[in-house]
Design a protein around this motif. Structure first.
Motif, mmCIF file in Angstrom:
data_model
loop_
_atom_site.group_PDB
_atom_site.id
_atom_site.type_symbol
_atom_site.label_atom_id
_atom_site.label_comp_id
_atom_site.label_asym_id
_atom_site.label_seq_id
_atom_site.Cartn_x
_atom_site.Cartn_y
_atom_site.Cartn_z
ATOM 1 N N THR A 277 27.868 21.343 19.094
ATOM 2 C CA THR A 277 26.694 20.985 19.900
ATOM 3 C C THR A 277 25.394 20.977 19.105
ATOM 4 O O THR A 277 24.450 20.279 19.473
ATOM 5 N N ILE A 278 25.321 21.748 18.022
ATOM 6 C CA ILE A 278 24.075 21.874 17.270
ATOM 7 C C ILE A 278 24.217 21.474 15.801
ATOM 8 O O ILE A 278 23.412 20.701 15.283
ATOM 9 N N PHE A 279 25.284 21.968 15.129
ATOM 10 C CA PHE A 279 25.389 21.726 13.692
ATOM 11 C C PHE A 279 25.989 20.366 13.338
ATOM 12 O O PHE A 279 25.529 19.698 12.414
ATOM 13 N N THR A 280 27.015 19.928 14.076
ATOM 14 C CA THR A 280 27.619 18.616 13.775
ATOM 15 C C THR A 280 26.632 17.464 13.930
ATOM 16 O O THR A 280 26.625 16.553 13.098
ATOM 17 N N PRO A 281 25.763 17.453 14.957
ATOM 18 C CA PRO A 281 24.800 16.342 15.074
ATOM 19 C C PRO A 281 23.866 16.181 13.880
ATOM 20 O O PRO A 281 23.416 15.070 13.602
ATOM 21 N N ILE A 282 23.565 17.274 13.164
ATOM 22 C CA ILE A 282 22.702 17.115 11.987
ATOM 23 C C ILE A 282 23.508 16.686 10.761
ATOM 24 O O ILE A 282 22.970 16.077 9.825
ATOM 25 N N LEU A 283 24.806 16.969 10.759
ATOM 26 C CA LEU A 283 25.647 16.572 9.630
ATOM 27 C C LEU A 283 25.966 15.078 9.650
ATOM 28 O O LEU A 283 26.092 14.449 8.600
ATOM 29 N N ASN A 284 26.098 14.520 10.854
ATOM 30 C CA ASN A 284 26.496 13.111 10.952
ATOM 31 C C ASN A 284 25.560 12.149 10.216
ATOM 32 O O ASN A 284 26.031 11.309 9.446
ATOM 33 N N PRO A 285 24.230 12.217 10.413
ATOM 34 C CA PRO A 285 23.375 11.284 9.661
ATOM 35 C C PRO A 285 23.409 11.533 8.158
ATOM 36 O O PRO A 285 23.254 10.595 7.362
ATOM 37 N N LEU A 286 23.636 12.777 7.752
ATOM 38 C CA LEU A 286 23.694 13.091 6.317
ATOM 39 C C LEU A 286 24.980 12.566 5.694
ATOM 40 O O LEU A 286 24.963 11.912 4.641
#
Length: 312
Positions: A277-286
């Motif tokens: 819910t929090i960490f995967t969404p920031i990894l996707n654009p990277l």
């Protein structure tokens, strides 16, 4: 609160209630969520602005970024408000909306990741047939299908979960309303619902995950047959980073939704839920985008245009 469907509110105990480092964790979560929103919004902007990124692959990426932005916006603002105000109440309607949007976006992302793996399979294994095997019509159908299937599952789970009578204990040991956690408060037999939810999880999680593993297995086989070492290294690095994000997202979701009830722990569920819910969404654009050559070129072009405008 009485037994039966007269529940007027639930209480979300939150993510930080059993830790001494409350402020540090709160700042970390808020910072990560804000960075996720900015990163995904910027990805959507880049893909929309640069004509070179108007391809099925980047359209799917833009949909992934949109889902991630909506997922963070569904959960984090309520969690932040509860922490700052100390008022942790949520109405059954609000709880139902959180379940609906969470399942819609999470389920939709499962299918979208499978569609993206097919796109990468075609691009690597059948590059000359890419315009035929991954045309715009198929891309739009897969995208629409991801949203519709996610929404159908979300509507079903939200309606079924809130149809149960809830017992006197109305504290949800979580930082948002999630169906498996809320069902624990029901004072009725939930066996049929849990069985149906398990079947849905097989369809929503294991089937797309299996398709992703098959796609990347075929991609890996094609990579090993590449003649040039540099090309093999680049393709392998890209695929391994993609699989790492997929592993975190699916692993956490499978842990929450397919673990036997007797093995579940509310504390463990909260911690694991943070990952998707929090960490995967920031990894996707990277992982999916900023490591991509075309995206880097689009970013340089955008920054160059901004610099030119600032000097005018």
């Amino acid at each position: 609160m009485k037994n039966g469907n007269t529940t007027s509110y639930f209480i979300l105990l939150g993510l930080f209630n059993h830790t001494e480092a409350k402020l540090f964790l709160f700042v970390m979560v808020v910072t990560t969520s804000f960075a996720s929103l900015v990163g995904n919004a910027f990805m959507i902007f880049l893909i929309h602005q640069d004509a070179r990124l108007h391809t099925p692959m980047y359209f799917l990426l833009s949909q992934l970024s949109l889902m991630d932005m909506m997922l963070v916006s569904t959960i984090v603002p309520k969690m932040v408000t509860d922490y700052l105000t100390g008022e942790k109440f949520i109405s059954p309607a609000g709880c139902g909306l959180q379940i609906f949007f969470f399942i819609t976006l999470g389920g939709g992302e499962c299918f979208l990741l499978a569609a993206m793996s097919y796109d990468r399979y075609v691009a690597v294994c059948h590059p000359l047939q890419y315009p035929i095997l991954m045309n715009w019509q198929l891309c739009l159908r897969m995208t629409l299908g991801s949203w519709v299937l996610g929404a159908a599952d979300g509507l079903m789970q939200a309606a079924a979960t809130l149809s149960f009578p809830f017992c006197d204990a109305h504290e949800i040991n979580h930082f948002f309303c999630e169906a498996p956690t809320l069902v624990r408060l029901a004072c009725a037999d939930t066996f049929v619902f849990e069985y149906v939810m398990y079947i849905c999880c097989v369809l929503m999680l294991l089937v797309p995950f299996s398709l992703i593993l098959i796609s990347y297995s075929l991609i890996l086989a094609a990579i090993l047959q590449m003649r040039f070492r540099e090309a093999r290294k680049k393709a392998f690095t890209t695929c391994s980073s993609h699989l790492s994000v997929v592993g975190i997202f699916y692993g956490a979701a499978i842990f929450i939704y397919m673990q036997p009830k007797s093995y579940r722990s509310a504390h463990h569920d909260k911690v694991v839920s943070v990952f998707y819910t929090i960490f995967t969404p920031i990894l996707n654009p990277l992982i999916y985008s900023l490591r991509n050559r075309e995206v880097k070129l689009a970013l340089r072009k955008c920054l160059g245009q901004c610099s030119a405008l600032s000097h005018d």
